[in-house]
Enzyme design. Sequence first.
Site, mmCIF file in Angstrom:
data_model
loop_
_atom_site.group_PDB
_atom_site.id
_atom_site.type_symbol
_atom_site.label_atom_id
_atom_site.label_comp_id
_atom_site.label_asym_id
_atom_site.label_seq_id
_atom_site.Cartn_x
_atom_site.Cartn_y
_atom_site.Cartn_z
ATOM 1 N N GLU A 265 34.898 -5.292 36.395
ATOM 2 C CA GLU A 265 34.601 -4.901 35.003
ATOM 3 C C GLU A 265 33.292 -4.109 34.970
ATOM 4 O OE1 GLU A 265 36.898 -5.236 33.124
ATOM 5 O OE2 GLU A 265 37.929 -7.136 33.363
ATOM 6 N N TRP A 268 34.222 -0.748 35.860
ATOM 7 C CA TRP A 268 34.753 0.001 34.693
ATOM 8 C C TRP A 268 33.591 0.578 33.875
ATOM 9 C CZ3 TRP A 268 39.206 2.025 33.366
ATOM 10 C CH2 TRP A 268 40.400 1.466 33.803
ATOM 11 N N TRP A 296 48.300 13.611 13.626
ATOM 12 C CA TRP A 296 47.925 12.261 13.164
ATOM 13 C C TRP A 296 48.249 12.098 11.689
ATOM 14 C CZ3 TRP A 296 47.142 9.401 17.215
ATOM 15 C CH2 TRP A 296 46.501 9.921 18.346
ATOM 16 N N ASN A 331 38.123 -8.371 24.694
ATOM 17 C CA ASN A 331 38.683 -7.133 25.249
ATOM 18 C C ASN A 331 40.186 -7.009 24.981
ATOM 19 O OD1 ASN A 331 38.567 -4.672 26.929
ATOM 20 N ND2 ASN A 331 39.855 -5.881 28.298
ATOM 21 N N TRP A 349 42.636 8.121 17.063
ATOM 22 C CA TRP A 349 41.784 7.144 17.747
ATOM 23 C C TRP A 349 40.309 7.325 17.388
ATOM 24 C CZ3 TRP A 349 38.171 9.433 20.956
ATOM 25 C CH2 TRP A 349 38.445 10.728 21.396
ATOM 26 N N TRP A 372 38.855 3.652 23.829
ATOM 27 C CA TRP A 372 39.744 4.248 22.813
ATOM 28 C C TRP A 372 40.662 5.299 23.428
ATOM 29 C CZ3 TRP A 372 41.413 2.743 18.264
ATOM 30 C CH2 TRP A 372 40.736 1.695 17.659
#
Length: 470
Positions: A265, A268, A296, A331, A349, A372
Amino acid sequence: MSQTNVWWIRRDVRIHDNEALDSARQHADQLIPLFIIEPNLMDNAAPKRKAFLLQALSDLNRQLKALGSQLVVRQGPALHAFQKITDECEADAIFAHEDFTPFARQRDQAIANVFDLRLFPGVVLRHPKDVLKGDGDPYTVYTPYKNKWHEKPLPTPADCLPAPKTLPPLPVKIESDRLPESEPVPGFMGTAKEAQQRLTEFAKHNIRQYQSLRNRLDLNGTSRLSPYLRFGLISAREAFGNAQIASLQAREDKPRHEIRTWINELVWRDFFTTILYHFPFVVNAPFREDYQHIQWRQSAEDLQAWQQGQTGYPVVDACMRQLSHTGWMHNRGRMIVASFLVKDLLINWQSGEDWFMKNLIDGDPAANNGGWQWSAGTGTDAAPYFRIFNPVIQSHKFDPDGAFIAQWVPELSALPTAYRHEPWKLSKKEAEKYAFKLGTDYPHRIVDHAFARQRTLDAYKTARETTSET
Ligand SMILES: Cc1cc2nc3c(=O)[nH]c(=O)nc-3n(C[C@H](O)[C@H](O)[C@H](O)COP(=O)(O)OP(=O)(O)OC[C@H]3O[C@@H](n4cnc5c(N)ncnc54)[C@H](O)[C@@H]3O)c2cc1C
Protein backbone atom coordinates in the site's frame (compact mmCIF):
# COMPACT_ATOMS: atom_id res chain seq x y z
CA MET A 1 29.80 34.69 10.26
CA SER A 2 26.63 33.57 11.89
CA GLN A 3 24.39 31.23 9.86
CA THR A 4 20.58 31.43 9.98
CA ASN A 5 18.65 28.57 8.42
CA VAL A 6 14.94 28.05 7.85
CA TRP A 7 13.30 24.66 8.30
CA TRP A 8 10.26 25.08 6.04
CA ILE A 9 7.61 22.69 7.34
CA ARG A 10 5.15 21.39 4.73
CA ARG A 11 4.30 17.69 4.81
CA ASP A 12 6.74 16.78 7.59
CA VAL A 13 5.15 17.90 10.84
CA ARG A 14 7.59 16.01 13.06
CA ILE A 15 10.99 16.45 14.64
CA HIS A 16 12.20 12.84 14.35
CA ASP A 17 13.40 11.20 11.14
CA ASN A 18 13.42 14.55 9.41
CA GLU A 19 16.27 15.09 6.98
CA ALA A 20 15.33 18.69 6.24
CA LEU A 21 15.34 19.61 9.93
CA ASP A 22 18.48 17.59 10.59
CA SER A 23 20.44 19.31 7.83
CA ALA A 24 19.04 22.74 8.64
CA ARG A 25 20.04 22.58 12.29
CA GLN A 26 23.49 21.03 11.82
CA HIS A 27 25.38 24.10 10.71
CA ALA A 28 23.03 26.77 11.98
CA ASP A 29 23.66 29.30 14.71
CA GLN A 30 20.02 30.24 14.47
CA LEU A 31 17.12 28.18 13.17
CA ILE A 32 13.63 29.26 12.12
CA PRO A 33 11.08 26.40 12.11
CA LEU A 34 8.58 27.97 9.73
CA PHE A 35 5.06 27.13 8.65
CA ILE A 36 3.50 29.25 5.93
CA ILE A 37 -0.27 29.42 5.74
CA GLU A 38 -0.79 29.22 1.97
CA PRO A 39 -4.16 30.80 1.25
CA ASN A 40 -4.45 28.73 -1.92
CA LEU A 41 -4.22 25.48 0.06
CA MET A 42 -5.79 26.40 3.40
CA ASP A 43 -8.90 28.12 2.01
CA ASN A 44 -9.86 25.08 -0.03
CA ALA A 45 -8.92 22.39 2.47
CA ALA A 46 -11.53 20.12 4.03
CA PRO A 47 -12.39 21.55 7.47
CA LYS A 48 -11.32 18.32 9.21
CA ARG A 49 -8.04 18.17 7.27
CA LYS A 50 -7.31 21.75 8.22
CA ALA A 51 -8.20 21.14 11.87
CA PHE A 52 -6.00 18.04 11.96
CA LEU A 53 -3.04 19.97 10.53
CA LEU A 54 -3.51 22.88 12.91
CA GLN A 55 -3.60 20.55 15.89
CA ALA A 56 -0.47 18.81 14.62
CA LEU A 57 1.30 22.16 14.28
CA SER A 58 0.28 23.21 17.74
CA ASP A 59 1.61 19.90 19.10
CA LEU A 60 4.84 20.42 17.12
CA ASN A 61 5.19 23.85 18.68
CA ARG A 62 5.05 22.26 22.15
CA GLN A 63 7.85 19.88 21.15
CA LEU A 64 9.93 22.71 19.69
CA LYS A 65 9.57 24.78 22.82
CA ALA A 66 10.89 21.89 24.88
CA LEU A 67 14.01 21.98 22.67
CA GLY A 68 14.55 25.70 23.09
CA SER A 69 12.89 26.77 19.86
CA GLN A 70 9.42 27.73 18.65
CA LEU A 71 7.20 27.51 15.60
CA VAL A 72 7.09 30.62 13.44
CA VAL A 73 3.85 31.05 11.48
CA ARG A 74 3.53 33.39 8.54
CA GLN A 75 0.87 34.12 5.95
CA GLY A 76 1.61 33.10 2.35
CA PRO A 77 2.10 33.23 -0.52
CA ALA A 78 5.46 31.67 0.24
CA LEU A 79 7.55 34.06 -1.85
CA HIS A 80 6.09 37.01 -0.02
CA ALA A 81 6.64 35.33 3.38
CA PHE A 82 10.30 34.64 2.62
CA GLN A 83 10.92 38.14 1.36
CA LYS A 84 9.62 39.51 4.65
CA ILE A 85 11.64 37.07 6.73
CA THR A 86 14.91 37.82 4.95
CA ASP A 87 14.22 41.55 5.39
CA GLU A 88 13.81 40.95 9.09
CA CYS A 89 16.71 38.62 9.83
CA GLU A 90 18.73 37.71 6.74
CA ALA A 91 18.01 33.97 6.59
CA ASP A 92 20.76 32.21 4.64
CA ALA A 93 19.20 28.98 3.41
CA ILE A 94 15.84 27.20 3.38
CA PHE A 95 15.58 23.46 4.03
CA ALA A 96 12.46 21.49 3.11
CA HIS A 97 11.20 18.12 1.99
CA GLU A 98 10.50 17.90 -1.72
CA ASP A 99 6.82 17.78 -2.62
CA PHE A 100 5.58 16.63 -5.99
CA THR A 101 2.23 18.22 -6.83
CA PRO A 102 2.19 20.67 -9.74
CA PHE A 103 1.36 23.47 -7.28
CA ALA A 104 4.24 22.58 -4.95
CA ARG A 105 6.74 22.25 -7.78
CA GLN A 106 5.84 25.60 -9.27
CA ARG A 107 5.95 27.28 -5.87
CA ASP A 108 9.33 25.76 -5.03
CA GLN A 109 10.78 26.78 -8.37
CA ALA A 110 9.72 30.35 -7.75
CA ILE A 111 11.38 30.27 -4.32
CA ALA A 112 14.53 28.59 -5.65
CA ASN A 113 14.88 31.35 -8.27
CA VAL A 114 15.37 33.87 -5.48
CA PHE A 115 16.57 32.00 -2.39
CA ASP A 116 18.92 29.17 -1.50
CA LEU A 117 16.29 26.40 -1.29
CA ARG A 118 17.58 22.91 -0.45
CA LEU A 119 15.14 20.06 -0.98
CA PHE A 120 15.37 16.62 0.63
CA PRO A 121 13.68 13.32 -0.17
CA GLY A 122 11.35 11.81 2.41
CA VAL A 123 7.70 12.48 1.60
CA VAL A 124 7.61 9.18 -0.25
CA LEU A 125 9.84 6.13 0.08
CA ARG A 126 11.19 6.38 -3.45
CA HIS A 127 11.62 9.57 -5.42
CA PRO A 128 9.52 9.64 -8.63
CA LYS A 129 12.74 9.65 -10.66
CA ASP A 130 14.16 6.61 -8.85
CA VAL A 131 11.90 3.87 -10.18
CA LEU A 132 11.92 3.99 -13.97
CA LYS A 133 11.78 1.47 -16.80
CA GLY A 134 14.98 0.30 -18.46
CA ASP A 135 14.61 2.99 -21.15
CA GLY A 136 14.20 5.73 -18.54
CA ASP A 137 10.45 6.17 -19.05
CA PRO A 138 8.16 6.15 -16.03
CA TYR A 139 6.02 3.10 -15.35
CA THR A 140 2.32 3.51 -15.97
CA VAL A 141 1.25 0.13 -14.62
CA TYR A 142 1.47 -0.66 -10.91
CA THR A 143 2.71 -4.29 -10.88
CA PRO A 144 5.95 -3.80 -12.85
CA TYR A 145 6.48 -0.55 -10.93
CA LYS A 146 6.07 -2.44 -7.66
CA ASN A 147 8.47 -5.20 -8.76
CA LYS A 148 11.16 -2.66 -9.65
CA TRP A 149 10.44 -0.74 -6.43
CA HIS A 150 11.20 -3.87 -4.38
CA GLU A 151 14.37 -4.66 -6.34
CA LYS A 152 16.13 -1.47 -5.24
CA PRO A 153 17.93 -1.24 -1.87
CA LEU A 154 15.41 -0.67 0.88
CA PRO A 155 15.75 1.60 3.89
CA THR A 156 16.20 -0.14 7.23
CA PRO A 157 14.81 0.95 10.60
CA ALA A 158 18.36 2.05 11.50
CA ASP A 159 18.20 4.70 8.75
CA CYS A 160 15.54 6.64 10.68
CA LEU A 161 17.02 9.76 12.26
CA PRO A 162 16.46 10.34 15.98
CA ALA A 163 14.78 13.51 17.19
CA PRO A 164 17.30 16.25 18.07
CA LYS A 165 17.99 16.83 21.77
CA THR A 166 18.28 20.62 21.40
CA LEU A 167 17.78 23.12 18.60
CA PRO A 168 19.58 26.36 17.72
CA PRO A 169 17.68 29.40 18.99
CA LEU A 170 15.45 31.63 16.91
CA PRO A 171 16.81 34.96 15.70
CA VAL A 172 16.00 37.52 18.38
CA LYS A 173 13.97 39.78 16.13
CA ILE A 174 11.65 37.27 14.54
CA GLU A 175 7.94 37.29 15.31
CA SER A 176 5.19 34.81 14.60
CA ASP A 177 1.56 35.15 13.58
CA ARG A 178 -0.90 33.26 15.71
CA LEU A 179 -1.79 29.75 14.65
CA PRO A 180 -5.55 29.76 13.91
CA GLU A 181 -7.68 28.13 16.61
CA SER A 182 -8.98 24.64 15.87
CA GLU A 183 -10.92 21.83 17.51
CA PRO A 184 -9.43 18.30 17.57
CA VAL A 185 -10.98 15.92 15.05
CA PRO A 186 -12.71 13.05 16.87
CA GLY A 187 -10.98 9.76 16.10
CA PHE A 188 -7.86 11.42 14.71
CA MET A 189 -5.86 13.25 17.38
CA GLY A 190 -3.25 15.29 15.54
CA THR A 191 -0.37 14.64 17.92
CA ALA A 192 3.02 12.96 17.63
CA LYS A 193 2.11 10.70 20.55
CA GLU A 194 -1.06 9.47 18.88
CA ALA A 195 0.79 8.91 15.60
CA GLN A 196 3.43 6.78 17.32
CA GLN A 197 0.89 4.79 19.31
CA ARG A 198 -1.18 4.08 16.24
CA LEU A 199 1.80 2.89 14.24
CA THR A 200 3.17 0.76 17.09
CA GLU A 201 -0.21 -0.83 17.82
CA PHE A 202 -0.87 -1.58 14.18
CA ALA A 203 2.62 -3.02 13.63
CA LYS A 204 2.17 -5.26 16.68
CA HIS A 205 -1.25 -6.65 15.85
CA ASN A 206 -3.45 -5.92 12.83
CA ILE A 207 -0.66 -5.73 10.29
CA ARG A 208 -0.29 -9.50 10.71
CA GLN A 209 -3.80 -10.00 9.36
CA TYR A 210 -3.91 -7.05 6.99
CA GLN A 211 -4.39 -8.99 3.77
CA SER A 212 -7.26 -10.98 5.31
CA LEU A 213 -9.09 -8.09 6.97
CA ARG A 214 -8.35 -5.04 4.88
CA ASN A 215 -11.51 -5.21 2.79
CA ARG A 216 -14.00 -5.62 5.63
CA LEU A 217 -15.93 -2.41 6.10
CA ASP A 218 -17.17 -3.49 9.51
CA LEU A 219 -13.75 -4.28 11.03
CA ASN A 220 -10.88 -2.10 12.08
CA GLY A 221 -8.49 -3.99 9.83
CA THR A 222 -6.49 -1.14 8.28
CA SER A 223 -4.03 1.19 9.98
CA ARG A 224 -5.97 4.49 9.71
CA LEU A 225 -2.58 6.13 9.44
CA SER A 226 -3.43 8.06 6.28
CA PRO A 227 -3.72 11.58 7.78
CA TYR A 228 -0.53 10.95 9.79
CA LEU A 229 1.32 10.00 6.62
CA ARG A 230 -0.36 12.82 4.68
CA PHE A 231 1.12 15.47 6.97
CA GLY A 232 4.20 13.51 7.99
CA LEU A 233 3.49 13.08 11.70
CA ILE A 234 5.16 9.78 10.95
CA SER A 235 7.62 9.38 8.12
CA ALA A 236 6.99 6.90 5.32
CA ARG A 237 10.38 5.43 6.20
CA GLU A 238 9.45 4.70 9.79
CA ALA A 239 6.09 3.23 8.73
CA PHE A 240 7.99 0.97 6.38
CA GLY A 241 10.60 0.22 9.08
CA ASN A 242 7.93 -0.86 11.57
CA ALA A 243 6.45 -3.19 8.95
CA GLN A 244 9.91 -4.63 8.28
CA ILE A 245 10.46 -5.34 11.96
CA ALA A 246 7.02 -6.98 12.19
CA SER A 247 7.94 -9.12 9.21
CA LEU A 248 11.28 -10.15 10.71
CA GLN A 249 9.55 -11.09 13.96
CA ALA A 250 6.88 -13.18 12.23
CA ARG A 251 7.66 -16.88 12.48
CA GLU A 252 5.53 -18.06 9.56
CA ASP A 253 5.03 -17.19 5.94
CA LYS A 254 1.37 -16.27 6.33
CA PRO A 255 1.80 -13.18 8.53
CA ARG A 256 4.81 -12.20 6.43
CA HIS A 257 2.61 -12.29 3.37
CA GLU A 258 -0.07 -10.22 5.12
CA ILE A 259 2.55 -7.63 6.10
CA ARG A 260 3.92 -7.55 2.56
CA THR A 261 0.45 -6.58 1.34
CA TRP A 262 0.47 -3.59 3.69
CA ILE A 263 3.94 -2.56 2.51
CA ASN A 264 2.56 -2.65 -1.00
CA GLU A 265 0.00 0.00 0.00
CA LEU A 266 2.95 2.28 0.69
CA VAL A 267 4.15 1.35 -2.78
CA TRP A 268 0.74 2.44 -4.20
CA ARG A 269 1.30 5.74 -2.43
CA ASP A 270 4.68 6.11 -4.14
CA PHE A 271 3.20 4.98 -7.46
CA PHE A 272 0.45 7.59 -7.59
CA THR A 273 2.92 10.29 -6.53
CA THR A 274 5.17 9.16 -9.36
CA ILE A 275 2.27 9.34 -11.84
CA LEU A 276 1.37 12.87 -10.76
CA TYR A 277 5.01 13.90 -11.02
CA HIS A 278 5.55 12.60 -14.55
CA PHE A 279 2.05 13.27 -15.89
CA PRO A 280 0.90 16.44 -14.12
CA PHE A 281 -1.93 16.91 -16.64
CA VAL A 282 -3.90 14.20 -14.76
CA VAL A 283 -5.07 16.84 -12.30
CA ASN A 284 -7.29 18.21 -15.04
CA ALA A 285 -7.83 15.39 -17.49
CA PRO A 286 -8.13 11.63 -17.82
CA PHE A 287 -4.78 9.88 -18.18
CA ARG A 288 -6.24 7.82 -21.00
CA GLU A 289 -7.00 9.95 -24.00
CA ASP A 290 -9.62 7.52 -25.30
CA TYR A 291 -11.88 8.50 -22.41
CA GLN A 292 -11.73 12.24 -22.81
CA HIS A 293 -15.02 12.26 -24.75
CA ILE A 294 -17.27 10.41 -22.29
CA GLN A 295 -20.66 12.09 -22.30
CA TRP A 296 -21.15 12.52 -18.57
CA ARG A 297 -24.60 13.15 -17.13
CA GLN A 298 -25.22 16.50 -15.49
CA SER A 299 -27.49 15.86 -12.53
CA ALA A 300 -27.10 18.12 -9.53
CA GLU A 301 -29.84 16.14 -7.82
CA ASP A 302 -28.10 12.77 -8.17
CA LEU A 303 -24.75 14.27 -7.21
CA GLN A 304 -26.29 15.72 -4.08
CA ALA A 305 -27.96 12.41 -3.16
CA TRP A 306 -24.55 10.75 -3.45
CA GLN A 307 -22.79 13.43 -1.41
CA GLN A 308 -25.38 13.25 1.36
CA GLY A 309 -25.65 9.48 1.53
CA GLN A 310 -29.21 9.36 0.22
CA THR A 311 -28.90 7.19 -2.88
CA GLY A 312 -31.08 4.35 -1.60
CA TYR A 313 -28.12 1.93 -1.81
CA PRO A 314 -27.31 1.30 1.87
CA VAL A 315 -23.61 0.51 1.51
CA VAL A 316 -23.01 3.60 -0.63
CA ASP A 317 -24.92 5.77 1.82
CA ALA A 318 -23.13 4.29 4.84
CA CYS A 319 -19.73 5.06 3.31
CA MET A 320 -20.68 8.59 2.31
CA ARG A 321 -22.03 9.30 5.78
CA GLN A 322 -18.87 7.87 7.33
CA LEU A 323 -16.95 10.42 5.26
CA SER A 324 -19.16 13.36 6.30
CA HIS A 325 -19.00 12.44 9.97
CA THR A 326 -15.38 11.39 10.37
CA GLY A 327 -13.48 12.83 7.40
CA TRP A 328 -12.20 9.33 6.64
CA MET A 329 -13.54 6.48 4.55
CA HIS A 330 -12.44 2.87 4.29
CA ASN A 331 -10.56 2.05 1.07
CA ARG A 332 -13.16 -0.52 0.03
CA GLY A 333 -15.80 2.14 0.67
CA ARG A 334 -13.92 4.64 -1.49
CA MET A 335 -13.87 2.13 -4.33
CA ILE A 336 -17.57 1.34 -3.94
CA VAL A 337 -18.78 4.94 -3.84
CA ALA A 338 -16.44 6.00 -6.65
CA SER A 339 -17.69 3.21 -8.87
CA PHE A 340 -21.26 4.14 -7.99
CA LEU A 341 -20.85 7.83 -8.82
CA VAL A 342 -19.05 7.20 -12.08
CA LYS A 343 -20.58 4.00 -13.36
CA ASP A 344 -24.07 3.92 -11.85
CA LEU A 345 -24.81 7.65 -12.01
CA LEU A 346 -22.50 8.35 -14.98
CA ILE A 347 -21.28 11.52 -13.29
CA ASN A 348 -17.77 12.75 -14.08
CA TRP A 349 -15.15 11.33 -11.68
CA GLN A 350 -13.82 14.87 -11.23
CA SER A 351 -16.95 15.80 -9.24
CA GLY A 352 -16.17 12.92 -6.88
CA GLU A 353 -12.48 13.81 -6.69
CA ASP A 354 -13.47 17.35 -5.77
CA TRP A 355 -15.95 16.24 -3.08
CA PHE A 356 -13.34 13.93 -1.55
CA MET A 357 -10.77 16.75 -1.41
CA LYS A 358 -13.35 18.96 0.29
CA ASN A 359 -14.05 16.31 2.94
CA LEU A 360 -11.17 13.87 3.43
CA ILE A 361 -8.91 14.28 6.45
CA ASP A 362 -6.20 12.52 4.41
CA GLY A 363 -7.05 14.24 1.09
CA ASP A 364 -3.93 13.98 -1.02
CA PRO A 365 -3.85 15.17 -4.65
CA ALA A 366 -1.82 12.21 -5.93
CA ALA A 367 -3.62 9.37 -4.09
CA ASN A 368 -7.03 10.90 -4.60
CA ASN A 369 -6.59 11.54 -8.30
CA GLY A 370 -5.07 8.08 -8.72
CA GLY A 371 -7.93 6.45 -6.83
CA TRP A 372 -10.60 8.27 -8.83
CA GLN A 373 -9.01 7.67 -12.20
CA TRP A 374 -8.50 4.03 -11.27
CA SER A 375 -12.15 3.66 -10.31
CA ALA A 376 -13.37 5.48 -13.41
CA GLY A 377 -11.21 3.32 -15.67
CA THR A 378 -9.56 6.45 -17.09
CA GLY A 379 -6.29 6.15 -15.19
CA THR A 380 -2.89 4.62 -15.69
CA ASP A 381 -3.48 1.30 -14.10
CA ALA A 382 -7.18 1.48 -14.10
CA ALA A 383 -9.95 -1.00 -13.43
CA PRO A 384 -11.16 -1.92 -16.93
CA TYR A 385 -14.23 0.01 -18.10
CA PHE A 386 -16.41 -3.09 -17.93
CA ARG A 387 -15.63 -3.77 -14.27
CA ILE A 388 -18.63 -2.16 -12.66
CA PHE A 389 -19.10 -2.90 -8.98
CA ASN A 390 -22.51 -4.21 -8.07
CA PRO A 391 -23.19 -2.27 -4.86
CA VAL A 392 -25.40 -5.01 -3.42
CA ILE A 393 -22.83 -7.76 -3.94
CA GLN A 394 -20.11 -5.54 -2.51
CA SER A 395 -22.32 -4.89 0.49
CA HIS A 396 -22.97 -8.56 1.26
CA LYS A 397 -19.35 -9.46 0.73
CA PHE A 398 -17.62 -6.75 2.74
CA ASP A 399 -20.20 -6.08 5.45
CA PRO A 400 -21.58 -9.59 5.90
CA ASP A 401 -23.59 -8.86 9.04
CA GLY A 402 -24.73 -5.42 7.92
CA ALA A 403 -23.06 -3.99 11.02
CA PHE A 404 -21.35 -1.17 9.13
CA ILE A 405 -24.65 -0.22 7.49
CA ALA A 406 -26.42 -0.32 10.86
CA GLN A 407 -23.80 2.03 12.29
CA TRP A 408 -24.03 4.70 9.59
CA VAL A 409 -27.58 4.26 8.33
CA PRO A 410 -29.39 3.81 11.65
CA GLU A 411 -32.80 3.91 9.94
CA LEU A 412 -31.98 0.39 8.68
CA SER A 413 -30.49 -0.97 11.91
CA ALA A 414 -33.70 -2.61 13.13
CA LEU A 415 -34.02 -4.69 9.95
CA PRO A 416 -32.63 -8.23 9.68
CA THR A 417 -29.21 -8.37 8.01
CA ALA A 418 -30.34 -9.35 4.52
CA TYR A 419 -32.74 -6.41 4.33
CA ARG A 420 -30.16 -3.95 5.56
CA HIS A 421 -28.36 -4.60 2.28
CA GLU A 422 -31.55 -4.53 0.20
CA PRO A 423 -34.43 -2.87 2.05
CA TRP A 424 -36.49 -2.80 -1.16
CA LYS A 425 -36.86 -6.58 -0.83
CA LEU A 426 -39.03 -6.36 2.27
CA SER A 427 -42.55 -7.61 1.62
CA LYS A 428 -45.42 -5.37 2.66
CA LYS A 429 -46.08 -7.60 5.64
CA GLU A 430 -42.46 -7.61 6.76
CA ALA A 431 -42.20 -3.86 6.33
CA GLU A 432 -45.20 -3.47 8.64
CA LYS A 433 -43.63 -5.85 11.16
CA TYR A 434 -40.51 -3.65 11.35
CA ALA A 435 -42.53 -0.42 11.10
CA PHE A 436 -40.35 0.51 8.12
CA LYS A 437 -41.57 2.53 5.16
CA LEU A 438 -39.33 2.68 2.09
CA GLY A 439 -39.50 6.15 0.55
CA THR A 440 -40.28 7.70 3.93
CA ASP A 441 -37.79 6.23 6.40
CA TYR A 442 -35.15 5.65 3.78
CA PRO A 443 -35.04 6.68 0.09
CA HIS A 444 -35.91 4.53 -2.90
CA ARG A 445 -32.92 3.66 -5.10
CA ILE A 446 -32.15 6.62 -7.34
CA VAL A 447 -31.10 4.36 -10.19
CA ASP A 448 -31.55 0.75 -11.25
CA HIS A 449 -28.13 -0.91 -11.26
CA ALA A 450 -28.69 -3.18 -14.27
CA PHE A 451 -29.95 -0.27 -16.39
CA ALA A 452 -27.10 1.98 -15.21
CA ARG A 453 -24.51 -0.67 -15.99
CA GLN A 454 -25.58 -0.89 -19.62
CA ARG A 455 -25.79 2.91 -19.92
CA THR A 456 -22.17 3.18 -18.77
CA LEU A 457 -20.91 0.43 -21.07
CA ASP A 458 -22.55 2.29 -23.99
CA ALA A 459 -21.13 5.66 -22.95
CA TYR A 460 -17.58 4.30 -22.63
CA LYS A 461 -17.88 2.50 -25.97
CA THR A 462 -19.06 5.68 -27.72
CA ALA A 463 -16.20 7.65 -26.15
CA ARG A 464 -13.64 5.18 -27.46
CA GLU A 465 -15.17 5.22 -30.94
CA THR A 466 -15.26 9.03 -30.96
CA THR A 467 -11.58 9.16 -30.05
CA SER A 468 -10.56 6.67 -32.72
CA GLU A 469 -12.46 8.70 -35.37
CA THR A 470 -10.84 12.02 -34.44
C1 LIG B 1 -11.39 7.03 -4.94
C2 LIG B 1 -10.24 6.94 -3.97
C3 LIG B 1 -9.72 8.10 -3.41
C4 LIG B 1 -8.65 8.04 -2.50
N1 LIG B 1 -8.16 9.19 -1.96
C5 LIG B 1 -7.10 9.15 -1.10
C6 LIG B 1 -6.57 10.35 -0.55
O1 LIG B 1 -7.01 11.46 -0.85
N2 LIG B 1 -5.54 10.23 0.34
C7 LIG B 1 -5.02 9.01 0.69
O2 LIG B 1 -4.08 8.96 1.51
N3 LIG B 1 -5.48 7.88 0.15
C8 LIG B 1 -6.51 7.90 -0.73
N4 LIG B 1 -7.01 6.74 -1.24
C9 LIG B 1 -6.31 5.47 -0.94
C10 LIG B 1 -6.84 4.70 0.29
O3 LIG B 1 -8.23 4.58 0.22
C11 LIG B 1 -6.45 5.33 1.61
O4 LIG B 1 -5.07 5.62 1.63
C12 LIG B 1 -6.74 4.40 2.78
O5 LIG B 1 -8.10 4.06 2.79
C13 LIG B 1 -6.36 5.08 4.09
O6 LIG B 1 -6.68 4.25 5.17
P1 LIG B 1 -5.54 3.54 6.04
O7 LIG B 1 -4.58 4.55 6.50
O8 LIG B 1 -6.23 2.70 7.03
O9 LIG B 1 -4.84 2.65 4.93
P2 LIG B 1 -3.96 1.31 5.02
O10 LIG B 1 -4.71 0.29 4.28
O11 LIG B 1 -3.52 1.01 6.39
O12 LIG B 1 -2.69 1.68 4.12
C14 LIG B 1 -1.52 2.30 4.67
C15 LIG B 1 -1.20 3.56 3.94
O13 LIG B 1 -0.87 3.32 2.58
C16 LIG B 1 -1.33 4.39 1.76
N5 LIG B 1 -2.31 3.85 0.81
C17 LIG B 1 -3.13 2.80 1.00
N6 LIG B 1 -3.83 2.55 -0.13
C18 LIG B 1 -3.45 3.47 -1.03
C19 LIG B 1 -3.82 3.74 -2.37
N7 LIG B 1 -4.69 2.99 -3.03
N8 LIG B 1 -3.24 4.78 -2.99
C20 LIG B 1 -2.33 5.54 -2.37
N9 LIG B 1 -1.94 5.35 -1.10
C21 LIG B 1 -2.49 4.31 -0.44
C22 LIG B 1 -1.98 5.41 2.69
O14 LIG B 1 -1.02 6.38 3.01
C23 LIG B 1 -2.35 4.56 3.89
O15 LIG B 1 -2.44 5.29 5.09
C24 LIG B 1 -8.09 6.78 -2.17
C25 LIG B 1 -8.61 5.62 -2.74
C26 LIG B 1 -9.67 5.70 -3.63
C27 LIG B 1 -10.23 4.43 -4.23
